[in-house]
Motif scaffolding. Structure first.
Motif, PDB file in Angstrom:
ATOM      1  N   LEU A  35       0.823  -1.132  -0.037  1.00 29.14           N
ATOM      2  CA  LEU A  35      -0.070   0.027  -0.056  1.00 29.14           C
ATOM      3  C   LEU A  35       0.956   1.207   0.070  1.00 29.14           C
ATOM      4  O   LEU A  35       0.509   2.239  -0.652  1.00 29.14           O
ATOM      5  N   LYS A  36       2.070   1.344   0.748  1.00 33.36           N
ATOM      6  CA  LYS A  36       2.716   2.456   0.770  1.00 33.36           C
ATOM      7  C   LYS A  36       3.601   2.778  -0.317  1.00 33.36           C
ATOM      8  O   LYS A  36       3.763   3.778  -0.842  1.00 33.36           O
ATOM      9  N   LEU A  37       4.019   1.573  -1.041  1.00 32.96           N
ATOM     10  CA  LEU A  37       4.611   1.847  -2.565  1.00 32.96           C
ATOM     11  C   LEU A  37       3.700   2.047  -3.385  1.00 32.96           C
ATOM     12  O   LEU A  37       4.035   2.925  -4.154  1.00 32.96           O
ATOM     13  N   ALA A  38       2.508   1.664  -3.388  1.00 33.22           N
ATOM     14  CA  ALA A  38       1.444   2.276  -4.442  1.00 33.22           C
ATOM     15  C   ALA A  38       1.233   3.797  -4.236  1.00 33.22           C
ATOM     16  O   ALA A  38       0.864   4.517  -5.192  1.00 33.22           O
ATOM     17  N   GLU A  39       1.205   4.212  -3.024  1.00 37.47           N
ATOM     18  CA  GLU A  39       0.690   5.229  -2.647  1.00 37.47           C
ATOM     19  C   GLU A  39       2.035   6.486  -3.117  1.00 37.47           C
ATOM     20  O   GLU A  39       2.021   7.598  -3.528  1.00 37.47           O
ATOM     21  N   SER A  40       3.289   6.081  -2.959  1.00 38.08           N
ATOM     22  CA  SER A  40       4.520   6.887  -3.150  1.00 38.08           C
ATOM     23  C   SER A  40       5.226   6.631  -4.264  1.00 38.08           C
ATOM     24  O   SER A  40       6.328   7.411  -4.667  1.00 38.08           O
ATOM     25  N   VAL A  41       5.133   5.520  -4.855  1.00 36.45           N
ATOM     26  CA  VAL A  41       6.037   5.229  -6.010  1.00 36.45           C
ATOM     27  C   VAL A  41       5.389   5.411  -7.252  1.00 36.45           C
ATOM     28  O   VAL A  41       4.467   4.716  -7.465  1.00 36.45           O
ATOM     29  N   PRO A  42       5.674   6.592  -8.250  1.00 34.01           N
ATOM     30  CA  PRO A  42       5.024   6.463  -9.570  1.00 34.01           C
ATOM     31  C   PRO A  42       5.236   5.435 -10.451  1.00 34.01           C
ATOM     32  O   PRO A  42       6.402   5.089 -10.152  1.00 34.01           O
ATOM     33  N   GLU A  43       4.471   5.121 -11.366  1.00 36.16           N
ATOM     34  CA  GLU A  43       4.827   4.121 -12.645  1.00 36.16           C
ATOM     35  C   GLU A  43       5.264   2.887 -12.006  1.00 36.16           C
ATOM     36  O   GLU A  43       6.165   2.236 -12.464  1.00 36.16           O
ATOM     37  N   LEU A  44       4.613   2.339 -11.010  1.00 37.38           N
ATOM     38  CA  LEU A  44       4.914   1.052 -10.256  1.00 37.38           C
ATOM     39  C   LEU A  44       4.273  -0.100 -11.052  1.00 37.38           C
ATOM     40  O   LEU A  44       3.080   0.077 -11.356  1.00 37.38           O
ATOM     41  N   THR A  45       4.886  -1.225 -11.326  1.00 31.23           N
ATOM     42  CA  THR A  45       4.279  -2.338 -11.884  1.00 31.23           C
ATOM     43  C   THR A  45       4.874  -3.329 -10.953  1.00 31.23           C
ATOM     44  O   THR A  45       6.079  -3.512 -10.255  1.00 31.23           O
ATOM     45  N   ALA A  46       4.209  -4.596 -11.227  1.00 26.68           N
ATOM     46  CA  ALA A  46       4.363  -5.568  -9.812  1.00 26.68           C
ATOM     47  C   ALA A  46       3.905  -6.875 -10.708  1.00 26.68           C
ATOM     48  O   ALA A  46       3.195  -7.059 -11.512  1.00 26.68           O
ATOM     49  N   GLU A  47       4.652  -8.113 -10.452  1.00 27.25           N
ATOM     50  CA  GLU A  47       4.556  -9.261 -10.627  1.00 27.25           C
ATOM     51  C   GLU A  47       4.232 -10.182  -9.445  1.00 27.25           C
ATOM     52  O   GLU A  47       5.190 -10.242  -8.400  1.00 27.25           O
ATOM     53  N   PHE A  48       3.064 -10.765  -9.209  1.00 27.35           N
ATOM     54  CA  PHE A  48       3.107 -11.763  -7.953  1.00 27.35           C
ATOM     55  C   PHE A  48       3.008 -13.123  -8.496  1.00 27.35           C
ATOM     56  O   PHE A  48       2.376 -13.576  -9.516  1.00 27.35           O
ATOM     57  N   VAL A  49       4.038 -13.853  -7.948  1.00 26.50           N
ATOM     58  CA  VAL A  49       4.069 -15.289  -8.122  1.00 26.50           C
ATOM     59  C   VAL A  49       4.122 -16.039  -7.059  1.00 26.50           C
ATOM     60  O   VAL A  49       4.453 -15.857  -5.807  1.00 26.50           O
ATOM     61  N   ILE A  50       2.812 -16.748  -7.302  1.00 30.28           N
ATOM     62  CA  ILE A  50       2.392 -17.826  -6.058  1.00 30.28           C
ATOM     63  C   ILE A  50       2.443 -19.229  -6.497  1.00 30.28           C
ATOM     64  O   ILE A  50       2.014 -19.584  -7.540  1.00 30.28           O
ATOM     65  N   ALA A  51       3.258 -20.059  -5.739  1.00 25.58           N
ATOM     66  CA  ALA A  51       3.369 -21.215  -6.075  1.00 25.58           C
ATOM     67  C   ALA A  51       2.194 -22.133  -5.989  1.00 25.58           C
ATOM     68  O   ALA A  51       1.983 -23.007  -6.968  1.00 25.58           O
ATOM     69  N   THR A  52       1.769 -22.107  -5.237  1.00 26.09           N
ATOM     70  CA  THR A  52       0.055 -23.188  -4.955  1.00 26.09           C
ATOM     71  C   THR A  52      -0.968 -22.334  -5.024  1.00 26.09           C
ATOM     72  O   THR A  52      -1.094 -20.938  -5.009  1.00 26.09           O
ATOM     73  N   GLY A  53      -2.345 -23.066  -4.943  1.00 28.31           N
ATOM     74  CA  GLY A  53      -3.422 -22.281  -4.972  1.00 28.31           C
ATOM     75  C   GLY A  53      -4.587 -23.113  -5.786  1.00 28.31           C
ATOM     76  O   GLY A  53      -4.192 -23.409  -6.883  1.00 28.31           O
ATOM     77  N   THR A  54      -5.557 -23.196  -5.328  1.00 23.35           N
ATOM     78  CA  THR A  54      -6.858 -23.693  -5.947  1.00 23.35           C
ATOM     79  C   THR A  54      -7.495 -22.401  -6.720  1.00 23.35           C
ATOM     80  O   THR A  54      -7.141 -21.445  -6.515  1.00 23.35           O
ATOM     81  N   PRO A  55      -8.444 -23.003  -7.752  1.00 22.11           N
ATOM     82  CA  PRO A  55      -8.968 -21.741  -8.730  1.00 22.11           C
ATOM     83  C   PRO A  55      -9.651 -20.763  -7.666  1.00 22.11           C
ATOM     84  O   PRO A  55      -9.415 -19.486  -7.938  1.00 22.11           O
ATOM     85  N   LEU A  56     -10.316 -21.222  -6.661  1.00 23.66           N
ATOM     86  CA  LEU A  56     -10.965 -20.210  -5.797  1.00 23.66           C
ATOM     87  C   LEU A  56      -9.735 -19.298  -5.080  1.00 23.66           C
ATOM     88  O   LEU A  56      -9.981 -17.983  -5.011  1.00 23.66           O
ATOM     89  N   ARG A  57      -8.734 -20.038  -4.476  1.00 25.13           N
ATOM     90  CA  ARG A  57      -7.849 -19.120  -3.836  1.00 25.13           C
ATOM     91  C   ARG A  57      -7.363 -18.181  -4.868  1.00 25.13           C
ATOM     92  O   ARG A  57      -6.618 -17.143  -4.408  1.00 25.13           O
ATOM     93  N   LEU A  58      -6.855 -18.728  -5.922  1.00 24.22           N
ATOM     94  CA  LEU A  58      -6.176 -17.794  -6.869  1.00 24.22           C
ATOM     95  C   LEU A  58      -6.950 -16.671  -7.431  1.00 24.22           C
ATOM     96  O   LEU A  58      -6.497 -15.464  -7.720  1.00 24.22           O
ATOM     97  N   ASP A  59      -8.188 -17.066  -7.522  1.00 26.51           N
ATOM     98  CA  ASP A  59      -9.206 -15.751  -7.719  1.00 26.51           C
ATOM     99  C   ASP A  59      -9.070 -14.771  -6.701  1.00 26.51           C
ATOM    100  O   ASP A  59      -9.060 -13.384  -7.040  1.00 26.51           O
ATOM    101  N   GLU A  60      -9.050 -15.099  -5.629  1.00 32.03           N
ATOM    102  CA  GLU A  60      -8.560 -14.147  -4.254  1.00 32.03           C
ATOM    103  C   GLU A  60      -7.417 -13.629  -4.448  1.00 32.03           C
ATOM    104  O   GLU A  60      -7.431 -12.371  -4.124  1.00 32.03           O
ATOM    105  N   ALA A  61      -6.663 -14.254  -4.888  1.00 35.47           N
ATOM    106  CA  ALA A  61      -5.149 -13.596  -5.024  1.00 35.47           C
ATOM    107  C   ALA A  61      -5.128 -12.550  -5.911  1.00 35.47           C
ATOM    108  O   ALA A  61      -4.557 -11.552  -5.660  1.00 35.47           O
ATOM    109  N   ARG A  62      -5.865 -12.906  -7.193  1.00 39.96           N
ATOM    110  CA  ARG A  62      -5.848 -11.776  -8.356  1.00 39.96           C
ATOM    111  C   ARG A  62      -6.717 -10.463  -7.655  1.00 39.96           C
ATOM    112  O   ARG A  62      -6.281  -9.409  -8.021  1.00 39.96           O
TER     113      ARG A  62
END
Length: 216
Positions: A34-61
């Motif tokens: 949250l702090k990075l999103a507020e303070s860093v312009p032009e921020l891009t990100a990749e979230f890499v998650i090893a495990t997860g059911t379809p339901l849990r990955l929908d939550e992650a997205r």
């Protein structure tokens, strides 16, 4: 307390955040996101998650959108079995290697703690510095019943508003986890208050790192 200025100021900034499971990243460093999103312009990100059911990955997205609003964020998962990552060492290593090959050079990598008692978290933590050898890798902590919290030495100060937003967004993004007795406001706020006290702030998230270079 000696402040450390993270060199994420000039130009676009790219973040890679690693989690063994959906919700690891946001529990461990949601306030920092949250702090990075507020303070860093032009921020891009990749979230890499090893495990997860379809339901849990929908939550992650959904969580990625909530914690990094107005930022370009992708979520990738190998959908490996929860609780079995050491048996899938090659697949886990390849997930991280593929991210490193395909992404732009990250300015910051976030990963679980290397002293985490959960075998899935610990494997991701051990592999991250071997994949991103020339990058700043900060290891976040996840409270759990194992009682495995260690002694951190890097802190990100949070305002009360940032902490409350983190807790509210965790509950909003991950309704499947709300019934768990450890997934509550007191756990998250209590740890943040303790880490804040350690760095002379009201609230904070804490990190460790194996290696960092100071430049000025």
């Amino acid at each position: 307390m000696l402040p450390f200025q993270l060199g994420l100021i000039d130009g676009p900034v790219h973040l890679v955040a690693l989690g063994a499971h959906p919700d690891d990243i946001e529990i461990g460093c949601g306030g920092t996101l949250l702090k990075l999103a507020e303070s860093v312009p032009e921020l891009t990100a990749e979230f890499v998650i090893a495990t997860g059911t379809p339901l849990r990955l929908d939550e992650a997205r959904r969580a990625a959108e909530l914690f990094l609003p107005d930022c370009e964020v992708t979520v990738t998962s190998a959908e490996l079995p929860d609780g079995r990552l050491p048996a899938y060492w090659n697949q886990t290593k390849e997930l991280l290697e593929a991210t490193a090959r395909g992404s732009r050079r990250p300015d910051l990598v976030l990963a679980p703690s290397r002293t985490d008692a959960h075998q899935d978290h610990r494997l991701i933590a051990e592999l991250a510095p071997t994949v991103w050898r020339d990058h700043l890798v900060l290891h976040y902590e996840i409270p759990k019943w194992d009682g495995d919290l260690s002694r951190p030495f890097l802190y990100v100060e949070l305002t009360e508003e940032q902490l409350r937003d983190k807790i509210a967004l965790l509950h909003k993004a991950y309704p499947s986890q709300v019934p768990h007795d450890w997934f509550d406001e007191e756990v998250f706020a209590g740890l943040a208050r303790m880490r804040g006290m350690e760095c002379r702030a009201r609230y904070a998230e804490a990190f460790t790192t194996a290696k960092a270079t100071l430049t000025w």
